[in-house]
Design a protein around this motif. Structure first.
Motif, PDB file in Angstrom:
ATOM      1  N   ASN A   1      -3.428   2.613   3.302  1.00 17.66           N
ATOM      2  CA  ASN A   1      -3.036   3.570   4.338  1.00 17.66           C
ATOM      3  C   ASN A   1      -4.243   4.298   4.930  1.00 17.66           C
ATOM      4  O   ASN A   1      -4.230   4.670   6.100  1.00 17.66           O
ATOM      5  CB  ASN A   1      -2.002   4.549   3.780  1.00 17.66           C
ATOM      6  N   GLN A   2      -5.300   4.460   4.139  1.00 18.32           N
ATOM      7  CA  GLN A   2      -6.557   4.968   4.705  1.00 18.32           C
ATOM      8  C   GLN A   2      -7.082   3.992   5.757  1.00 18.32           C
ATOM      9  O   GLN A   2      -7.550   4.408   6.825  1.00 18.32           O
ATOM     10  CB  GLN A   2      -7.593   5.157   3.592  1.00 18.32           C
ATOM     11  N   GLN A   3      -6.966   2.688   5.454  1.00 20.51           N
ATOM     12  CA  GLN A   3      -7.413   1.670   6.416  1.00 20.51           C
ATOM     13  C   GLN A   3      -6.581   1.739   7.692  1.00 20.51           C
ATOM     14  O   GLN A   3      -7.105   1.583   8.801  1.00 20.51           O
ATOM     15  CB  GLN A   3      -7.313   0.283   5.783  1.00 20.51           C
ATOM     16  N   LYS A   4      -5.300   1.983   7.548  1.00 19.29           N
ATOM     17  CA  LYS A   4      -4.428   2.083   8.726  1.00 19.29           C
ATOM     18  C   LYS A   4      -4.806   3.277   9.610  1.00 19.29           C
ATOM     19  O   LYS A   4      -4.662   3.211  10.836  1.00 19.29           O
ATOM     20  CB  LYS A   4      -2.964   2.191   8.289  1.00 19.29           C
ATOM     21  N   ILE A   5      -5.263   4.366   9.000  1.00 22.00           N
ATOM     22  CA  ILE A   5      -5.727   5.518   9.795  1.00 22.00           C
ATOM     23  C   ILE A   5      -6.857   5.071  10.719  1.00 22.00           C
ATOM     24  O   ILE A   5      -6.868   5.370  11.919  1.00 22.00           O
ATOM     25  CB  ILE A   5      -6.236   6.659   8.884  1.00 22.00           C
ATOM     26  N   ILE A   6      -7.827   4.339  10.144  1.00 22.18           N
ATOM     27  CA  ILE A   6      -9.000   3.908  10.909  1.00 22.18           C
ATOM     28  C   ILE A   6      -8.595   2.932  12.007  1.00 22.18           C
ATOM     29  O   ILE A   6      -9.024   3.064  13.164  1.00 22.18           O
ATOM     30  CB  ILE A   6     -10.045   3.264   9.973  1.00 22.18           C
ATOM     31  N   ILE A   7      -7.765   1.965  11.656  1.00 19.85           N
ATOM     32  CA  ILE A   7      -7.347   0.964  12.651  1.00 19.85           C
ATOM     33  C   ILE A   7      -6.567   1.633  13.777  1.00 19.85           C
ATOM     34  O   ILE A   7      -6.809   1.360  14.961  1.00 19.85           O
ATOM     35  CB  ILE A   7      -6.525  -0.143  11.972  1.00 19.85           C
TER      36      ILE A   7
ATOM     37  N   LYS B   1       0.707  12.375  14.956  1.00 21.34           N
ATOM     38  CA  LYS B   1       2.095  11.965  14.717  1.00 21.34           C
ATOM     39  C   LYS B   1       2.394  10.636  15.403  1.00 21.34           C
ATOM     40  O   LYS B   1       3.024   9.743  14.817  1.00 21.34           O
ATOM     41  CB  LYS B   1       3.042  13.055  15.233  1.00 21.34           C
ATOM     42  N   THR B   2       1.894  10.485  16.626  1.00 21.83           N
ATOM     43  CA  THR B   2       2.125   9.251  17.387  1.00 21.83           C
ATOM     44  C   THR B   2       1.505   8.045  16.684  1.00 21.83           C
ATOM     45  O   THR B   2       2.133   6.996  16.540  1.00 21.83           O
ATOM     46  CB  THR B   2       1.537   9.384  18.804  1.00 21.83           C
ATOM     47  N   ILE B   3       0.249   8.198  16.219  1.00 19.60           N
ATOM     48  CA  ILE B   3      -0.450   7.082  15.571  1.00 19.60           C
ATOM     49  C   ILE B   3       0.165   6.769  14.207  1.00 19.60           C
ATOM     50  O   ILE B   3       0.321   5.603  13.827  1.00 19.60           O
ATOM     51  CB  ILE B   3      -1.958   7.389  15.453  1.00 19.60           C
ATOM     52  N   VAL B   4       0.543   7.811  13.453  1.00 16.39           N
ATOM     53  CA  VAL B   4       1.174   7.613  12.140  1.00 16.39           C
ATOM     54  C   VAL B   4       2.453   6.799  12.276  1.00 16.39           C
ATOM     55  O   VAL B   4       2.707   5.874  11.495  1.00 16.39           O
ATOM     56  CB  VAL B   4       1.446   8.980  11.474  1.00 16.39           C
TER      57      VAL B   4
ATOM     58  N   ASN C   1       0.847  -1.184   0.000  1.00 15.54           N
ATOM     59  CA  ASN C   1       0.000   0.000   0.000  1.00 15.54           C
ATOM     60  C   ASN C   1       0.888   1.241   0.000  1.00 15.54           C
ATOM     61  O   ASN C   1       1.800   1.361   0.819  1.00 15.54           O
ATOM     62  CB  ASN C   1      -0.898   0.020   1.239  1.00 15.54           C
ATOM     63  N   GLY C   2       0.640   2.140  -0.943  1.00 17.69           N
ATOM     64  CA  GLY C   2       1.431   3.362  -0.998  1.00 17.69           C
ATOM     65  C   GLY C   2       2.745   3.209  -1.731  1.00 17.69           C
ATOM     66  O   GLY C   2       3.580   4.113  -1.709  1.00 17.69           O
ATOM     67  N   ALA C   3       2.950   2.053  -2.418  1.00 17.48           N
ATOM     68  CA  ALA C   3       4.222   1.826  -3.121  1.00 17.48           C
ATOM     69  C   ALA C   3       4.331   2.632  -4.406  1.00 17.48           C
ATOM     70  O   ALA C   3       5.425   2.804  -4.945  1.00 17.48           O
ATOM     71  CB  ALA C   3       4.398   0.341  -3.432  1.00 17.48           C
ATOM     72  N   GLY C   4       3.188   3.119  -4.938  1.00 21.69           N
ATOM     73  CA  GLY C   4       3.208   3.905  -6.161  1.00 21.69           C
ATOM     74  C   GLY C   4       2.612   3.202  -7.358  1.00 21.69           C
ATOM     75  O   GLY C   4       2.744   3.666  -8.500  1.00 21.69           O
ATOM     76  N   LYS C   5       1.910   2.079  -7.129  1.00 24.31           N
ATOM     77  CA  LYS C   5       1.317   1.302  -8.231  1.00 24.31           C
ATOM     78  C   LYS C   5       0.254   2.114  -8.973  1.00 24.31           C
ATOM     79  O   LYS C   5       0.296   2.241 -10.199  1.00 24.31           O
ATOM     80  CB  LYS C   5       0.676   0.009  -7.694  1.00 24.31           C
TER      81      LYS C   5
ATOM     82  N   ARG D   1       1.731   5.799   5.576  1.00 22.96           N
ATOM     83  CA  ARG D   1       2.541   6.495   4.576  1.00 22.96           C
ATOM     84  C   ARG D   1       1.655   7.264   3.600  1.00 22.96           C
ATOM     85  O   ARG D   1       0.624   6.736   3.180  1.00 22.96           O
ATOM     86  CB  ARG D   1       3.396   5.486   3.797  1.00 22.96           C
ATOM     87  N   PRO D   2       2.048   8.470   3.182  1.00 25.55           N
ATOM     88  CA  PRO D   2       3.199   9.214   3.679  1.00 25.55           C
ATOM     89  C   PRO D   2       3.001   9.639   5.141  1.00 25.55           C
ATOM     90  O   PRO D   2       1.880   9.615   5.644  1.00 25.55           O
ATOM     91  CB  PRO D   2       3.281  10.427   2.753  1.00 25.55           C
ATOM     92  N   THR D   3       4.071  10.055   5.768  1.00 23.01           N
ATOM     93  CA  THR D   3       4.006  10.398   7.196  1.00 23.01           C
ATOM     94  C   THR D   3       3.469  11.804   7.440  1.00 23.01           C
ATOM     95  O   THR D   3       3.317  12.209   8.591  1.00 23.01           O
ATOM     96  CB  THR D   3       5.399  10.285   7.833  1.00 23.01           C
ATOM     97  N   ASP D   4       3.162  12.527   6.380  1.00 23.90           N
ATOM     98  CA  ASP D   4       2.635  13.894   6.507  1.00 23.90           C
ATOM     99  C   ASP D   4       1.163  13.836   6.914  1.00 23.90           C
ATOM    100  O   ASP D   4       0.286  13.561   6.099  1.00 23.90           O
ATOM    101  CB  ASP D   4       2.789  14.629   5.177  1.00 23.90           C
ATOM    102  N   TYR D   5       0.882  14.093   8.200  1.00 24.71           N
ATOM    103  CA  TYR D   5      -0.488  13.992   8.705  1.00 24.71           C
ATOM    104  C   TYR D   5      -1.323  15.233   8.416  1.00 24.71           C
ATOM    105  O   TYR D   5      -2.483  15.314   8.813  1.00 24.71           O
ATOM    106  CB  TYR D   5      -0.484  13.709  10.217  1.00 24.71           C
ATOM    107  N   THR D   6      -0.760  16.200   7.685  1.00 28.38           N
ATOM    108  CA  THR D   6      -1.532  17.402   7.320  1.00 28.38           C
ATOM    109  C   THR D   6      -2.242  17.236   5.979  1.00 28.38           C
ATOM    110  O   THR D   6      -3.093  18.046   5.626  1.00 28.38           O
ATOM    111  CB  THR D   6      -0.618  18.642   7.258  1.00 28.38           C
ATOM    112  N   VAL D   7      -1.901  16.179   5.213  1.00 31.48           N
ATOM    113  CA  VAL D   7      -2.527  16.000   3.899  1.00 31.48           C
ATOM    114  C   VAL D   7      -3.945  15.468   4.063  1.00 31.48           C
ATOM    115  O   VAL D   7      -4.284  14.863   5.083  1.00 31.48           O
ATOM    116  CB  VAL D   7      -1.711  15.049   2.998  1.00 31.48           C
ATOM    117  N   GLN D   8      -4.771  15.676   3.052  1.00 30.39           N
ATOM    118  CA  GLN D   8      -6.130  15.140   3.074  1.00 30.39           C
ATOM    119  C   GLN D   8      -6.090  13.609   3.050  1.00 30.39           C
ATOM    120  O   GLN D   8      -5.228  13.007   2.404  1.00 30.39           O
ATOM    121  CB  GLN D   8      -6.925  15.640   1.867  1.00 30.39           C
ATOM    122  N   ALA D   9      -7.053  12.996   3.710  1.00 31.89           N
ATOM    123  CA  ALA D   9      -7.114  11.534   3.755  1.00 31.89           C
ATOM    124  C   ALA D   9      -7.269  10.945   2.359  1.00 31.89           C
ATOM    125  O   ALA D   9      -6.775   9.841   2.087  1.00 31.89           O
ATOM    126  CB  ALA D   9      -8.265  11.087   4.643  1.00 31.89           C
TER     127      ALA D   9
END
Length: 523
Positions: free
Chosen positions: A415-421, A391-394, A47-51, A400-408
């Motif tokens: 990585n959207q799933q990881k936010i929820i989990i 930042k702690t949860i990320v 996830n997030g590899a750039g495919k 990824r990416p680690t920038d928590y200011t970007v839109q979901a």
């Protein structure tokens, strides 16, 4: 898969040294990709590899920062999807782009409708064209059905037919099996084979190794935006593919100690509920989930799983029955009231139910807790505290990416799933510390669309919650997942629990018999 349809003398796609930057972030770096006529080529990565970024470049949705694209040996500049379509490229996105109230035929011909003399749309010809095309490729659909009334698998067929109607010779499928049932996956594999028999070339973006082995001829692996290798699938094991994708060995076995269940945390008695058509969908269902166990719910899609979770989380009203959390009645309470009593939820549809896509990652981390004095005071948000929390949860969940200011919406599906989990696990830990009562984590399709490394991570997270004394209700269409992660398995059929088995005693035949409506003691 042994595909005799490939013509290795004809390169239909060559992407050379493709680089794509978004500001300082490098999504693709010097990637090469070659696809031949009649080939099924898998594009594999975490996830997030750039495919998807790479394929969005091929389809003209993004412009490469550097590199060249050749279609049928012609150097082309694909500035937009119209150029891609004119070059015979079609793309079926992970999240379908259909007009829900329109019919199947209207969606397929939209924008290039056949017309009668005088310029009016010739819907009879459109319907006949759709029937002819669907028969030719084994993509059977009802042209007159409204898209909003058909299954997700059928909607995917409509998207494929849409691309074929526009003359696609090269078809890009982005995570095509992420939302399909096992039966629909087998049907899709047959459809892909039918396409290659006709000389079409198919690029599949995926991280499902079994499906790559079942349908792909060659596979290009990218990791963190960089080209790793291109391999022949028939000569490469699943273990090797996983290691190349993740950069380390991955365990496909779920390691967990024997469960030590304690008191009942979630108790459901005689639950009745209706679906959106006002038809009974949950029928006198009773179930108990105990502290320190994972109870899996297995069943064929459409047997009431989604509606059960909606009732448990306050999104659907029950007709009657009882739902208790730690002895407290919660039936038909609001979602926020249920959340406060101890039910936390990883929803089935991360984009519709789990996230506000236009909010930042950090804002999505506090959706249920924004009124908490830690994050706001007198209605004013404390952005420093919210950022520190995110930042702690990320970092903890490797988002990824680690920038928590970007839109979901800017993140990959995984990585959207990881936010929820990450958010729900944090909510459990915070609530349990405050209330000192076991919490319930409902996880519905928690690994849908995730790569093997992320799946391993999610399974460990669920088991950790179990081992910390919480109750986990796992609802999944992935039978392997239910069998490997659960301690007990409840089988649902037509809105009823037809039996409960210990996971260590379960096998696919027994569960399959029960999923078809058979009682455990009838086999």
């Amino acid at each position: 898969m042994n595909n005799s349809n490939i013509d290795y003398s004809k390169k239909v796609v060559e992407m050379k040294k493709i680089t794509k930057k978004f500001g300082d972030f490098v999504a693709n770096e010097n990637i090469d990709l070659t696809v031949h006529k009649g080939e099924v080529h898998a594009l594999l990565g975490e996830n997030g590899a750039g495919k998807s970024t790479l394929m969005n470049i091929l389809y003209g949705l993004y412009h490469p920062t550097d590199g060249e694209i050749y279609i049928n040996n012609e150097l082309v500049k694909v500035d937009n999807p119209n150029i891609a379509i004119s070059k015979g490229i079609g793309m079926v996105h992970q999240h379908f782009m259909l007009v829900q109230p329109f019919t199947v035929a209207q969606n397929i011909v939209l924008g290039i409708e056949p017309t009668k003399v005088g310029g009016t749309i010739d819907m009879k010809k459109a319907i006949d064209d759709v029937k002819e095309l669907s028969d030719r490729y084994g993509l059977y659909v009802d042209p007159m059905s409204k898209v909003e009334d058909i299954t997700v698998g059928m909607q995917q067929r409509v998207e494929i037919l849409k691309a074929l109607y526009r003359g696609a010779e090269i078809l890009i499928l982005d995570e095509p099996t992420a939302v399909l049932t096992p039966q629909e996956i087998q049907e899709l594999i047959q459809i892909i084979r039918n396409l290659t028999k006709e000389g079409k070339s198919v690029i599949i973006i995926t991280h499902k190794l079994k499906e790559i082995k079942a349908v792909a001829d060659n596979c290009t692996i990218i990791r963190r935006g960089k080209y790793i290798d291109t391999v022949k699938v028939c000569e490469t094991s699943e273990d090797d593919l996983a290691a190349m994708m993740v950069g380390r060995e991955v365990s496909f076995k779920v390691d967990k100690a024997e469960a030590s269940p304690k008191e009942t945390v979630l108790e459901i008695q005689n639950l009745l509920a209706k679906d959106n058509r006002k038809i009974d969908v949950i029928n006198n269902l009773s179930l108990e989930v105990r502290a320190g166990e994972i109870l899996g719910v297995a069943g064929i899609d459409g047997n009431g799983q989604s509606e059960l979770v909606e009732v448990l989380t306050g999104l659907r009203k029950a007709e009657s029955g009882s739902i208790k959390v730690n002895g407290k009645e919660v039936i038909n309470k609001t979602p926020i009231e249920i959340f406060k009593t101890g039910i936390k939820n990883i929803p089935e549809d991360r984009q519709k139910r789990g996230l506000v896509l236009d909010f930042s990652v950090s804002e999505n981390m506090i959706l249920q807790n924004y009124k908490n004095e830690k994050f706001s005071k007198n209605g004013i948000l404390n952005h420093d505290a919210i950022s520190e929390h995110a930042k702690t949860i990320v970092e903890r969940f490797d988002i990824r990416p680690t920038d928590y200011t970007v839109q979901a919406r800017a993140l990959s599906g995984g990585n959207q799933q990881k936010i929820i989990i990450g958010r729900e696990v944090d909510n459990i830990e915070t609530s349990k510390n405050r209330e000192n009562e076991p919490q319930v984590l409902i996880a519905t399709q928690p690994t849908r669309g995730l790569d093997v490394g992320a799946i391993e991570f999610v399974h460990k997270a669920l088991i950790k919650q179990r081992d910390e004394g919480n109750a986990v209700l796992l609802v999944s269409l992935e039978l392997d997942e239910v069998m490997n992660v659960s301690d007990r398995i409840a089988v649902i059929y037509e809105g009823e629990i037809v039996g409960i088995v210990d996971a260590k005693d379960a096998d696919e035949n027994t569960l399959g018999f029960m999923m078809a409506g058979g009682k455990k003691d009838e086999q």
